[in-house]
Design an enzyme around this catalytic site. Structure first.
Site, PDB file in Angstrom:
ATOM      1  N   GLY A 254       0.852  -1.201   0.000  1.00 50.18           N
ATOM      2  CA  GLY A 254       0.000   0.000   0.000  1.00 50.18           C
ATOM      3  C   GLY A 254       0.878   1.237   0.000  1.00 50.18           C
TER       4      GLY A 254
ATOM      5  N   PHE B  77      -0.618   7.093   4.077  1.00 49.32           N
ATOM      6  CA  PHE B  77       0.382   6.711   5.075  1.00 49.32           C
ATOM      7  C   PHE B  77       1.436   5.757   4.508  1.00 49.32           C
ATOM      8  CE2 PHE B  77      -3.007   8.012   8.099  1.00 49.32           C
ATOM      9  CZ  PHE B  77      -2.256   8.897   8.849  1.00 49.32           C
TER      10      PHE B  77
ATOM     11  N   PHE C 104      -1.969  -0.798  -5.980  1.00 44.81           N
ATOM     12  CA  PHE C 104      -2.918  -1.166  -7.014  1.00 44.81           C
ATOM     13  C   PHE C 104      -3.384   0.124  -7.672  1.00 44.81           C
ATOM     14  CE2 PHE C 104      -6.579  -4.452  -7.702  1.00 44.81           C
ATOM     15  CZ  PHE C 104      -6.060  -4.735  -8.946  1.00 44.81           C
ATOM     16  N   GLU C 105      -2.694   0.527  -8.717  1.00 46.06           N
ATOM     17  CA  GLU C 105      -2.961   1.827  -9.339  1.00 46.06           C
ATOM     18  C   GLU C 105      -3.184   1.660 -10.838  1.00 46.06           C
ATOM     19  OE1 GLU C 105      -3.421   4.466  -7.589  1.00 46.06           O
ATOM     20  OE2 GLU C 105      -2.572   3.870  -5.665  1.00 46.06           O
TER      21      GLU C 105
ATOM     22  N   ASP D 271      -2.844  -6.697  -7.309  1.00 41.67           N
ATOM     23  CA  ASP D 271      -3.693  -6.929  -6.137  1.00 41.67           C
ATOM     24  C   ASP D 271      -2.905  -7.609  -5.004  1.00 41.67           C
ATOM     25  OD1 ASP D 271      -5.621  -7.507  -4.325  1.00 41.67           O
ATOM     26  OD2 ASP D 271      -6.792  -8.828  -5.627  1.00 41.67           O
TER      27      ASP D 271
ATOM     28  N   LEU E 185      -2.702  -1.042   3.576  1.00 42.09           N
ATOM     29  CA  LEU E 185      -3.733  -1.141   2.543  1.00 42.09           C
ATOM     30  C   LEU E 185      -5.024  -0.475   3.017  1.00 42.09           C
ATOM     31  CD1 LEU E 185      -3.664  -4.820   1.203  1.00 42.09           C
ATOM     32  CD2 LEU E 185      -2.625  -2.780   0.212  1.00 42.09           C
TER      33      LEU E 185
ATOM     34  N   TYR F 130     -17.377   4.781  12.972  1.00 42.31           N
ATOM     35  CA  TYR F 130     -16.003   4.292  12.790  1.00 42.31           C
ATOM     36  C   TYR F 130     -15.662   3.185  13.794  1.00 42.31           C
ATOM     37  CZ  TYR F 130     -11.388   3.864  11.047  1.00 42.31           C
ATOM     38  OH  TYR F 130     -10.273   3.313  10.473  1.00 42.31           O
TER      39      TYR F 130
ATOM     40  N   THR G 207      -7.330  11.530   3.132  1.00 42.09           N
ATOM     41  CA  THR G 207      -6.774  10.638   2.111  1.00 42.09           C
ATOM     42  C   THR G 207      -7.966  10.160   1.276  1.00 42.09           C
ATOM     43  OG1 THR G 207      -7.032   8.611   3.398  1.00 42.09           O
ATOM     44  CG2 THR G 207      -4.939   9.776   3.672  1.00 42.09           C
TER      45      THR G 207
HETATM   46  P1  NAI Z   1      -4.899   5.420   0.894  1.00 44.49           P
HETATM   47  O1  NAI Z   1      -6.178   5.210   0.163  1.00 44.49           O
HETATM   48  O2  NAI Z   1      -4.213   6.725   0.738  1.00 44.49           O
HETATM   49  O3  NAI Z   1      -3.825   4.274   0.480  1.00 44.49           O
HETATM   50  C1  NAI Z   1      -4.179   2.970   0.239  1.00 44.49           C
HETATM   51  C2  NAI Z   1      -3.037   2.212  -0.425  1.00 44.49           C
HETATM   52  O4  NAI Z   1      -3.452   0.850  -0.607  1.00 44.49           O
HETATM   53  C3  NAI Z   1      -2.654   2.707  -1.833  1.00 44.49           C
HETATM   54  O5  NAI Z   1      -1.254   2.583  -1.994  1.00 44.49           O
HETATM   55  C4  NAI Z   1      -3.350   1.719  -2.756  1.00 44.49           C
HETATM   56  O6  NAI Z   1      -2.761   1.575  -4.032  1.00 44.49           O
HETATM   57  C5  NAI Z   1      -3.212   0.464  -1.957  1.00 44.49           C
HETATM   58  N1  NAI Z   1      -4.185  -0.576  -2.296  1.00 44.49           N
HETATM   59  C6  NAI Z   1      -5.535  -0.556  -2.159  1.00 44.49           C
HETATM   60  N2  NAI Z   1      -6.039  -1.747  -2.558  1.00 44.49           N
HETATM   61  C7  NAI Z   1      -5.005  -2.517  -2.940  1.00 44.49           C
HETATM   62  C8  NAI Z   1      -4.872  -3.846  -3.442  1.00 44.49           C
HETATM   63  N3  NAI Z   1      -5.926  -4.631  -3.611  1.00 44.49           N
HETATM   64  N4  NAI Z   1      -3.636  -4.291  -3.752  1.00 44.49           N
HETATM   65  C9  NAI Z   1      -2.528  -3.508  -3.591  1.00 44.49           C
HETATM   66  N5  NAI Z   1      -2.594  -2.259  -3.096  1.00 44.49           N
HETATM   67  C10 NAI Z   1      -3.811  -1.773  -2.789  1.00 44.49           C
HETATM   68  O7  NAI Z   1      -5.219   5.084   2.417  1.00 44.49           O
HETATM   69  P2  NAI Z   1      -4.654   5.591   3.814  1.00 44.49           P
HETATM   70  O8  NAI Z   1      -5.626   6.554   4.378  1.00 44.49           O
HETATM   71  O9  NAI Z   1      -3.223   5.945   3.750  1.00 44.49           O
HETATM   72  O10 NAI Z   1      -4.838   4.245   4.680  1.00 44.49           O
HETATM   73  C11 NAI Z   1      -3.803   3.334   4.927  1.00 44.49           C
HETATM   74  C12 NAI Z   1      -4.053   2.690   6.290  1.00 44.49           C
HETATM   75  O11 NAI Z   1      -4.012   3.714   7.294  1.00 44.49           O
HETATM   76  C13 NAI Z   1      -5.442   2.029   6.397  1.00 44.49           C
HETATM   77  O12 NAI Z   1      -5.332   0.865   7.166  1.00 44.49           O
HETATM   78  C14 NAI Z   1      -6.247   3.076   7.159  1.00 44.49           C
HETATM   79  O13 NAI Z   1      -7.338   2.520   7.860  1.00 44.49           O
HETATM   80  C15 NAI Z   1      -5.183   3.604   8.102  1.00 44.49           C
HETATM   81  N6  NAI Z   1      -5.479   4.912   8.708  1.00 44.49           N
HETATM   82  C16 NAI Z   1      -5.953   5.970   7.968  1.00 44.49           C
HETATM   83  C17 NAI Z   1      -6.270   7.165   8.589  1.00 44.49           C
HETATM   84  C18 NAI Z   1      -6.790   8.343   7.803  1.00 44.49           C
HETATM   85  O14 NAI Z   1      -7.307   9.276   8.409  1.00 44.49           O
HETATM   86  N7  NAI Z   1      -6.641   8.369   6.499  1.00 44.49           N
HETATM   87  C19 NAI Z   1      -6.095   7.353  10.032  1.00 44.49           C
HETATM   88  C20 NAI Z   1      -5.489   6.215  10.707  1.00 44.49           C
HETATM   89  C21 NAI Z   1      -5.241   5.039  10.058  1.00 44.49           C
END
Ligand code: NAI
Length: 396
Positions: A47, A52, A73-74, A110, A138, A234, A274
């Site tokens: 991810g 993050f 996954f882009e 994936d 992820l 949440y 995000t």
């Molecule tokens: P994001 O949407 O910015 O990043 C998600 C990443 O996962 C991307 O790199 C995407 O390409 C990848 N991805 C998604 N599906 C995929 C797949 N099937 N195969 C390969 N890669 C895949 O999300 P964000 O917000 O950075 O979240 C990351 C983690 O941080 C999550 O567990 C989220 O719950 C957690 N988090 C997020 C917060 C927020 O406020 N955004 C706060 C605290 C934790």
């Protein structure tokens, strides 16, 4: 082509390669400005392209001087159609890593699949030998289960009763009431399958079975807790059940890594704009109030500030990693400060369409949202022709 933002609800259909590059460069500069960190040198980020995960890859590479393998996954670009932002971010990251003499390879596919895990295993074997740190970041709405072939969909629903509260359409600033029907058991189960810890454990098992985890290897996944106002949708909702599962999985993984002295952590991070968080009702209003208060107190952070602090002040201090009573690393400490939360609760009851621009940081929210897609950066000429066909150099 001239690339403009094309918004559809909480996503933007276009992304700007130059703006995404700017975003990555700014994060790299921030990490460098904070000085070197004595951290892991061979890092896998699952991810790795946005949010993050991207901040983790940048902190590892430019803070710790690490070799990184990034999985994401882009959508790559096609003539006349831009890529998704994570693609451009990764292209920019690899370019900067190469310029700095740092190893960086990316795998686009994936992460839940056996095939992508195998590709990563082959890459580690060929290039790095072993891995010292695995970041699991992820955020996905769906997961095709690798054993059953069933496609599971996660949901963002309360449990036990309908939840009604305020929310904001961050494009228009309209504050309204939203009601979300409660989940049925199937929604809960599916969300746990998608966003819980099963896939994280699969990654760690596969890497260990292939002898690719170095002695003392660490793995970290990201979680969220948040305030009372978002609790029903949440932490006590379907996604919270998945986070409970993810957090419990850290202990299972730590057990399975005992013989190599490895350890799994969950880090609870701050609420940030995000692509994942923009999709959750109620959260954008909370974030816009939170940003205003944290900025006024000089304690606002974005993903890169959060992860740089996670590395430099929690993980790599030379001392034992501090955790809360549930064993979690807390880097949401400033968000959850009593004075910050008391102020959010006070403003929450007052927030209306009319006063949000004054009491909340809606412009800050919108700016961050535009930035996610490479728009709204100073120093990028958005009226100029841009080449959409930017490639990630390690991906053929
Ligand atoms: P994001 O949407 O910015 O990043 C998600 C990443 O996962 C991307 O790199 C995407 O390409 C990848 N991805 C998604 N599906 C995929 C797949 N099937 N195969 C390969 N890669 C895949 O999300 P964000 O917000 O950075 O979240 C990351 C983690 O941080 C999550 O567990 C989220 O719950 C957690 N988090 C997020 C917060 C927020 O406020 N955004 C706060 C605290 C934790």
């Amino acid at each position: 082509m001239i690339i403009e933002p094309r918004m559809r609800g909480f996503i933007c259909l276009t992304a700007h390669p130059k703006g995404c590059e700017q975003n990555v460069k700014k994060q790299i500069e921030y990490v460098k400005s904070k000085g070197p960190i004595d951290g892991a040198k061979r890092v896998l980020v699952v991810g790795a392209s946005t949010g993050f995960g991207l901040a983790s890859r940048i902190s590892s590479a430019f803070g710790c001087g690490a070799s990184t393998i990034g999985v994401f996954f882009e959508k790559p670009p096609t003539e006349g159609k831009t890529a998704s932002p994570g693609w451009y971010n990764s292209a920019a990251f690899e370019k900067e890593a190469q310029n700095a003499g740092l190893y960086a390879k990316s795998i686009n596919g994936d992460a839940f699949s056996k095939d992508v895990k195998q590709q990563v295993i082959d890459t580690i074997k060929a290039d790095l030998g072993q891995i010292d740190l695995v970041i699991y970041s992820l955020a996905s709405p769906v997961r095709m289960h690798p054993d059953t072939g069933v496609l599971h969909r996660s949901s963002l629903k309360p449990i036990g009763g309908t939840f009604t509260n305020k929310t904001v359409d961050f494009h228009t600033g309209l504050v309204s009431q939203v009601s979300i029907e409660p989940a049925v058991q199937e929604d809960i189960d599916n969300t746990v399958v998608v966003m819980g810890g099963e896939d994280w454990a699969m990654w760690m098992n596969d890497l260990k079975a292939a002898n690719l985890l170095a002695p003392g290897a660490t793995t970290i996944a990201y979680s969220y807790i948040g305030p009372a106002v978002t609790e029903a949708v949440y932490r006590k909702g379907t996604i919270g059940r998945a986070k409970d599962h993810l957090e419990a999985t850290a202990f299972t993984i730590t057990d399975s890594l005992k013989d190599i002295n490895g350890k799994a952590f969950v880090s609870v991070n701050k609420a940030l704009v995000t692509q994942a968080s923009s999709a959750i009702p109620v959260i954008p209003l909370y974030i816009s109030l939170l940003y205003k208060i944290m900025k006024a107190n000089g304690i606002h952070e974005g993903c890169i500030e959060q992860i740089q602090r996670l590395y430099s002040q929690r993980l790599y201090t030379g001392k034992e990693v501090p955790t809360d009573s549930e064993g979690r690393i807390r880097i949401d400490d400033w968000e959850m400060r009593d004075d910050v939360q008391a102020k959010v609760a006070e403003l929450w009851t007052k927030a209306t369409t009319e006063n949000l621009s004054e009491i909340g940081d809606l412009p800050g929210y919108k700016q961050d949202f535009l930035n996610l897609f490479g728009f709204g950066f100073d120093g990028v000429d958005y009226d100029a022709e841009a080449d959409e066909m930017v490639l990630v150099s390690s991906i053929e």
